[in-house]
Scaffold this motif. Structure first.
Motif, mmCIF file in Angstrom:
data_model
loop_
_atom_site.group_PDB
_atom_site.id
_atom_site.type_symbol
_atom_site.label_atom_id
_atom_site.label_comp_id
_atom_site.label_asym_id
_atom_site.label_seq_id
_atom_site.Cartn_x
_atom_site.Cartn_y
_atom_site.Cartn_z
ATOM 1 N N ASP A 36 -12.946 -7.253 9.732
ATOM 2 C CA ASP A 36 -12.491 -6.095 9.374
ATOM 3 C C ASP A 36 -11.605 -5.448 10.485
ATOM 4 O O ASP A 36 -10.774 -4.869 10.420
ATOM 5 C CB ASP A 36 -13.792 -5.188 9.128
ATOM 6 N N GLN A 40 -7.542 -4.473 10.558
ATOM 7 C CA GLN A 40 -7.045 -2.981 10.760
ATOM 8 C C GLN A 40 -6.035 -3.024 12.115
ATOM 9 O O GLN A 40 -5.210 -2.355 12.005
ATOM 10 C CB GLN A 40 -8.168 -2.108 10.963
ATOM 11 N N SER A 43 -2.741 -4.928 10.891
ATOM 12 C CA SER A 43 -2.133 -4.104 9.980
ATOM 13 C C SER A 43 -1.421 -3.046 10.559
ATOM 14 O O SER A 43 -0.500 -2.410 10.157
ATOM 15 C CB SER A 43 -3.079 -3.868 8.760
ATOM 16 N N ARG A 49 3.277 -1.653 3.728
ATOM 17 C CA ARG A 49 2.155 -1.312 3.163
ATOM 18 C C ARG A 49 2.358 -1.528 1.696
ATOM 19 O O ARG A 49 3.340 -0.853 1.280
ATOM 20 C CB ARG A 49 1.892 0.089 3.325
ATOM 21 N N PRO A 50 1.774 -2.205 1.047
ATOM 22 C CA PRO A 50 0.470 -3.098 1.305
ATOM 23 C C PRO A 50 1.152 -4.179 2.046
ATOM 24 O O PRO A 50 2.369 -4.558 1.825
ATOM 25 C CB PRO A 50 -0.159 -3.435 -0.004
ATOM 26 N N LEU A 67 -11.636 -10.568 3.566
ATOM 27 C CA LEU A 67 -10.863 -9.578 3.846
ATOM 28 C C LEU A 67 -10.035 -8.934 2.668
ATOM 29 O O LEU A 67 -9.780 -7.808 2.199
ATOM 30 C CB LEU A 67 -9.605 -9.960 4.704
ATOM 31 N N LEU A 70 -12.905 -6.656 1.198
ATOM 32 C CA LEU A 70 -12.935 -5.209 1.942
ATOM 33 C C LEU A 70 -11.818 -4.199 1.780
ATOM 34 O O LEU A 70 -12.011 -3.180 1.769
ATOM 35 C CB LEU A 70 -12.951 -5.766 3.461
ATOM 36 N N HIS A 71 -10.525 -4.918 1.651
ATOM 37 C CA HIS A 71 -9.189 -4.216 1.771
ATOM 38 C C HIS A 71 -8.401 -4.439 0.622
ATOM 39 O O HIS A 71 -7.083 -4.393 0.964
ATOM 40 C CB HIS A 71 -8.439 -4.479 3.001
ATOM 41 N N ARG A 72 -8.956 -4.846 -0.617
ATOM 42 C CA ARG A 72 -7.863 -4.888 -1.658
ATOM 43 C C ARG A 72 -6.900 -3.723 -1.956
ATOM 44 O O ARG A 72 -5.648 -4.035 -2.196
ATOM 45 C CB ARG A 72 -8.748 -4.800 -2.953
ATOM 46 N N ASP A 73 -7.274 -2.564 -1.532
ATOM 47 C CA ASP A 73 -6.340 -1.629 -1.731
ATOM 48 C C ASP A 73 -5.191 -1.495 -0.550
ATOM 49 O O ASP A 73 -4.176 -0.796 -0.521
ATOM 50 C CB ASP A 73 -6.873 0.045 -1.605
ATOM 51 N N ARG A 74 -5.202 -2.278 0.322
ATOM 52 C CA ARG A 74 -4.314 -2.343 1.395
ATOM 53 C C ARG A 74 -3.553 -3.635 1.656
ATOM 54 O O ARG A 74 -2.967 -4.018 2.372
ATOM 55 C CB ARG A 74 -4.913 -2.234 2.835
ATOM 56 N N LEU A 139 -11.090 -0.383 -6.079
ATOM 57 C CA LEU A 139 -9.887 -0.515 -4.886
ATOM 58 C C LEU A 139 -8.639 -1.047 -5.655
ATOM 59 O O LEU A 139 -7.940 -1.013 -4.833
ATOM 60 C CB LEU A 139 -10.303 -1.374 -3.813
#
Length: 241
Positions: A36, A40, A43, A49-50, A67, A70-74, A139
């Motif tokens: 995580d 971060q 990125s 983005r994304p 990953l 955890l970070h589907r939205d990114r 997400l």
């Protein structure tokens, strides 16, 4: 540049290797909190983005799948490759868990096992799959993904522009890496090989179980860090070209 990292102690047990996410002998998991933080950090250095993420030494696909969950939205998509065909097949199954259908299928499989073997642990893991599906939906839903066989020392250009490379290299088991010069640290050559198929702004984040990761002479990393028995280095692809 200011960064915001997740430092909370949130329960991430649903992501444990060998539970919802499949594992196999010789393919260990990876610390979720470290994954995580590395994502971060990397990125934060990317202008896009994304982002599209690629793990070129993916093994079971655990790190890439974690990953993604955890970070589907990114993330725009997740890519994974490995020189081992069996590892790629396992990675493809784990990356299918980046879809609601894949997680629903995994939940059903685990509930069927619970009924067959009478093990409450299967029901608990099935509940974890359902929670991960709800998280994925919240997400942004299904995450595009792809896994393929490939040598990280002679990589083919990925079918999509890559913004981030994040991989954990098997530092203690390097003698079988065919692209490495015998007796030499292979990581600098690995970094240059990967950078050769990446756009200049792309960021590479590489970790290993070692005290310090070697980089090519004259290259200045964006960041270095150590967590427990792992070291990590972040570099810009343009600096490796």
């Amino acid at each position: 540049m200011a960064y915001r990292y997740a430092t909370d102690r949130a329960d991430r047990s649903d992501l444990a290797s060998g539970q919802v996410l499949r594992s196999a002998p010789g393919h260990p998991g990876f610390p979720v909190r470290l994954a995580d933080e590395l994502f971060q950090r990397a990125s934060a250095h990317s202008p896009n983005r994304p982002v599209t993420l690629w793990d070129p030494c993916c093994g079971s696909g655990y790190l890439a799948a974690v990953l993604g969950l955890l970070h589907r939205d990114r993330l725009a998509r997740v890519l994974a490759s490995d020189v081992d065909d069996a590892a790629v097949r396992l990675a493809a199954r784990n990356l299918e868990l980046l879809t609601e259908r894949g997680l629903a299928g995994r939940e059903g499989e685990l509930r069927a096992r619970a009924a067959e073997f009478g093990k409450p642990s299967y029901l608990e893991t099935a509940d974890a799959a359902r929670r991960l599906a709800a998280r994925l939906s919240g997400l942004g839903g299904d995450l595009p993904h792809e896994a393929w066989p490939g040598d990280a020392f002679a990589p083919a250009e990925p079918g999509h522009p890559v913004d981030l490379v994040l991989t954990d290299v098997p530092y203690g088991d390097l003698t079988h890496w065919s692209g490495a010069v015998p007796g030499a640290d292979p990581v600098p050559a690995l970094l240059r090989s990967l950078a050769g198929v990446l756009p200049g702004p792309a960021v590479l984040a590489v970790t290993a179980r070692t005290r310090r990761i070697a980089v090519p002479d004259g290259v200045r990393p964006l960041e270095r860090l150590r967590v427990g028995n792992r070291a990590a280095v972040l570099l810009r692809a343009a600096d490796l070209h």
